[in-house]
Motif scaffolding. Sequence first.
Motif, PDB file in Angstrom:
ATOM      1  N   SER A 145      46.369  30.744  20.247  1.00  0.00           N
ATOM      2  CA  SER A 145      46.652  31.856  21.148  1.00  0.00           C
ATOM      3  C   SER A 145      45.465  32.806  21.246  1.00  0.00           C
ATOM      4  N   LEU A 146      44.667  32.869  20.176  1.00  0.00           N
ATOM      5  CA  LEU A 146      43.509  33.755  20.199  1.00  0.00           C
ATOM      6  C   LEU A 146      42.497  33.283  21.245  1.00  0.00           C
ATOM      7  N   THR A 151      42.445  33.682  29.205  1.00  0.00           N
ATOM      8  CA  THR A 151      43.205  34.360  30.254  1.00  0.00           C
ATOM      9  C   THR A 151      42.538  35.671  30.650  1.00  0.00           C
ATOM     10  N   LEU A 152      41.718  36.238  29.739  1.00  0.00           N
ATOM     11  CA  LEU A 152      41.016  37.470  30.079  1.00  0.00           C
ATOM     12  C   LEU A 152      39.667  37.168  30.731  1.00  0.00           C
ATOM     13  N   ALA A 184      47.215  37.425  32.952  1.00  0.00           N
ATOM     14  CA  ALA A 184      46.990  37.808  31.558  1.00  0.00           C
ATOM     15  C   ALA A 184      48.229  37.454  30.749  1.00  0.00           C
ATOM     16  N   MET A 185      48.040  37.335  29.457  1.00  0.00           N
ATOM     17  CA  MET A 185      49.157  36.899  28.621  1.00  0.00           C
ATOM     18  C   MET A 185      49.228  37.733  27.350  1.00  0.00           C
ATOM     19  N   PHE A 234      50.844  37.525  23.578  1.00  0.00           N
ATOM     20  CA  PHE A 234      51.363  36.471  22.712  1.00  0.00           C
ATOM     21  C   PHE A 234      52.245  37.028  21.598  1.00  0.00           C
ATOM     22  N   ASP A 246      52.072  36.356  18.453  1.00  0.00           N
ATOM     23  CA  ASP A 246      51.321  36.746  17.250  1.00  0.00           C
ATOM     24  C   ASP A 246      50.218  37.759  17.562  1.00  0.00           C
ATOM     25  N   SER A 254      47.501  38.143  18.718  1.00  0.00           N
ATOM     26  CA  SER A 254      46.219  37.550  19.095  1.00  0.00           C
ATOM     27  C   SER A 254      45.151  38.570  19.449  1.00  0.00           C
ATOM     28  N   LEU A 255      45.051  39.609  18.646  1.00  0.00           N
ATOM     29  CA  LEU A 255      43.917  40.521  18.821  1.00  0.00           C
ATOM     30  C   LEU A 255      42.686  39.853  18.211  1.00  0.00           C
ATOM     31  N   ALA A 305      45.886  43.402  28.034  1.00  0.00           N
ATOM     32  CA  ALA A 305      46.307  42.603  29.188  1.00  0.00           C
ATOM     33  C   ALA A 305      46.236  43.433  30.472  1.00  0.00           C
TER      34      ALA A 305
END
Lengths: 546, 326
Positions: A445-446, A452-453, B76-77, B79, B81, B83-84, B143
């Motif tokens: 996801s990271l 996505t960005l 944009a998504m 998540f 968790d 996800s930073l 996002a």
Amino acid sequence: MRKKGSGYYLLKAVPAVLLLLLLFIIPILLIFSNAFQDGGKAILEVLKDDYTYHLLSFTLRQALISALVSVALAIPFSAFFSKYAFPWRKALLTVSQLAFTIPTILVVLGFVIWYGNNGYLNNALRTMLGVSYTPLPVLYSFSAIILAHVYLNFPIAFALLTASWSTLPETQENAAYTVGSGRLRTFMRITLPRLRGSLASAFILIFLFCFSSFAIVMVLGGNPAYSTLETEIYRRVHVSADLVSASALALFTFAVNALLLAITTPGRKARKGERRERTLKKAKGAKMLEAIVLSFLMLLFLVPPIAAIAIRAFYTKDGIFSLKAWEGISGRGFGLIGGSIDALITSLVIGIIVALLSVWMGSSIAMASAKRNSRLLPFISSLPMASGSVTMGLGFIFVTSFIFTSLGIRSYCLSLLSVIAAHLVIVLPFSVRTITPGARMIPDSLSNAAYTLGRSTGRTYREIEKPLLAPYRRKAFAFSFALSLGEVNATLMLSSGNVETLPVLIYRMIGNYDYQGAAALGTILLAEALIVFAVGEARWRKDAVL
Amino acid sequence: MPFFEAKGIEKKYKDFTLSASFSIEEGEFLSIIGPSGSGKSTLLSLIAGIEDPDSGTITIGGKDITKERIQKRGIAMVFQDFSLFPSMNTERNIQFGMKEKDRAKRKELSDKLLEVVGLKGYGKRDVSSLSGGEAQRVALARAIAAEPRIILFDEPLSALDPPLRKHLRSIIRGIHDSLGITVIYVTHDIEEAFAVSDRILVMRDGRVITVKDAEELYRKPDSLFTAFFTGEGTALPAHLAFENMEGSIFFRPEEAEIAEDRLSPEMYPRHLVLEECKVVSADFSGPHYMLGLSYKGYPVLVEASRKPRKADVSVKIPKDSVLILP
């Protein structure tokens, strides 16, 4: 399943994979072609020769005994260390990790100085007992080989076993106690079966390592009766100068090694499970005493040979304080020791180049295999483990002479390059194995968040993934550097040319009975190994992010 | 033409096939609910471009983006968790996807967004020092900062404690309302979906079962699956209540009423009356009792304000709140 952007990582890994294959396959092919030079006669001879099987059985026997003793000895220590907490527990566990990277030549040297017939131990015993014979004739025997292997591998077994034992919750044992099962029965019936996997993997690792052991057998065995396949290959090249029969034997060894690796690989599958440490009990009273006794025993076994090196560096054979060796190192010496500074620089240069390359190749292979969930890439990168480093050295002898005969280049640079290449091939599997868990730990996801960005795969790797990989890359760098620094087998095999590294020089000085000089150089090598180890183990504040 | 449309998208896996069609309007807040393994997250991955569908088309604003690169979709998504990016501080994380190039303006914008999500002054904080709730708010700000055309939320609150969830979901809805962003929000928490959504899409076994607004979904589910997935209730074979009727009848526990005296059905022509129900259990939940009854061997759930004193009771339900489902 393949992850988004896996094509990019595959593309990035292509040069590394190609280089690896090239550096592994070409030497092996050249060994092949040399072994079959006379239409396969040499191979047939090796296969028909009783001596080959004598070598094989001895090699297997010493590896088996070494691994068994190392693991068996580790069990009681691990049992205590994975159950009780005491102030210096962590420090001892860290020290035991050192065994993974300590140069074998230091073990050889330490053994000669400490256990030798005129070594510190025997001299002390002679004085104490008032006798003139050697009270403990350890060296140059079968037991010396085993003892040195155990010395080197007991800490490895101890570290691996304690690490996995500490994660086993004690609920099953407690359940057994509540239904009236005694301590011994519980251990045999409950604990031991649960440890089977880690016992097996420690055993196999040590067995394979001892199977290809070279310097220890060569020096501490000190007798042709104690020849292993690897030392015999070396002997055929450097004593008999019979490259064809050496190649044939190397090929035989390669086949046996590959077979052993294939048999043992399923057993070394990484266990999936919780990484939770169990809560340790605080050692108090009798248990504290036990902790002191066990730790003392361990240090008593591990410290003297290494400490003896540092002491011997300042004393002559007769026990008189002298800085002779250090003067020799600093450039005023004659003979072997005069080349110390050069050897030191050579070792450092080779180590740095090898470590840089192995981190680059290791990360790109690890990333690609994580992103593509590849089984092939880890397999390819562990190929070099199927060949002993002496065999690898033999292969590179052929590579060097091939380049010489076909291109007419013979220079110091060429020899240096071949040593670097040999080290790189030997070190790379470890680098890939060190970095791969880090690559697999990067959450999908990271990376997806970055995509996505609007970030490209390449920038996502540089900005997001690479920083996460940093601690693993640093560890791989330290590991690779340390392995290259301590590498003696392939280097010795190759250095009939003119590349002399620190361990090779130490090896030669042991051969010339210049123990003080060897000890002085050994102290330098030890210091380097310790620094590199500290760099690899240290946790920077920035690492703690995931 | 709808703002976003997924038309016949299909994705086959070894033992699972996702096939879905649905559309949303600009500025709409659509939730996707369904049991675990129903394909909610896979659907999001296909929309975001993390995975590619085998067939079908996805359009945004009339433009086909099915083959568009993940980076270029403007989706944009957020998540589960968070996800930073651990290699950057809070502010850098938010600025990561900004289109603005000027540093001062980027800083100004990220400060403003931090304020919007209630984290004023957190800009220089290390992301590893943030709590779960704070981290998810930063992820939300990040996002929004990318000015996406749609924001996808993949179970964004599942990793948080229940009280925090309620607070954060109202923040998310609030931001949606003030900025008018189009949102697709995956959750397995029905209550959460009811609270935040304009419309709710129900998935089961990789298929879209229904799309409705929250109240209609709860009051007028069109299948037993949806009915039970969106709340508690009683299902009985229809012929027990109405002669010669196929299928099942369904009603919610709060629609039913118990009576400790015998009720004769003739007296209540506008109700469905179940006589001789045995009280099996009575669970006190605070506001009321949830009674578990047995009617001709079938379980019946009824809400009651008091615990019945008798072991046998009657139940009446207004006929217009009894659903007949296939």
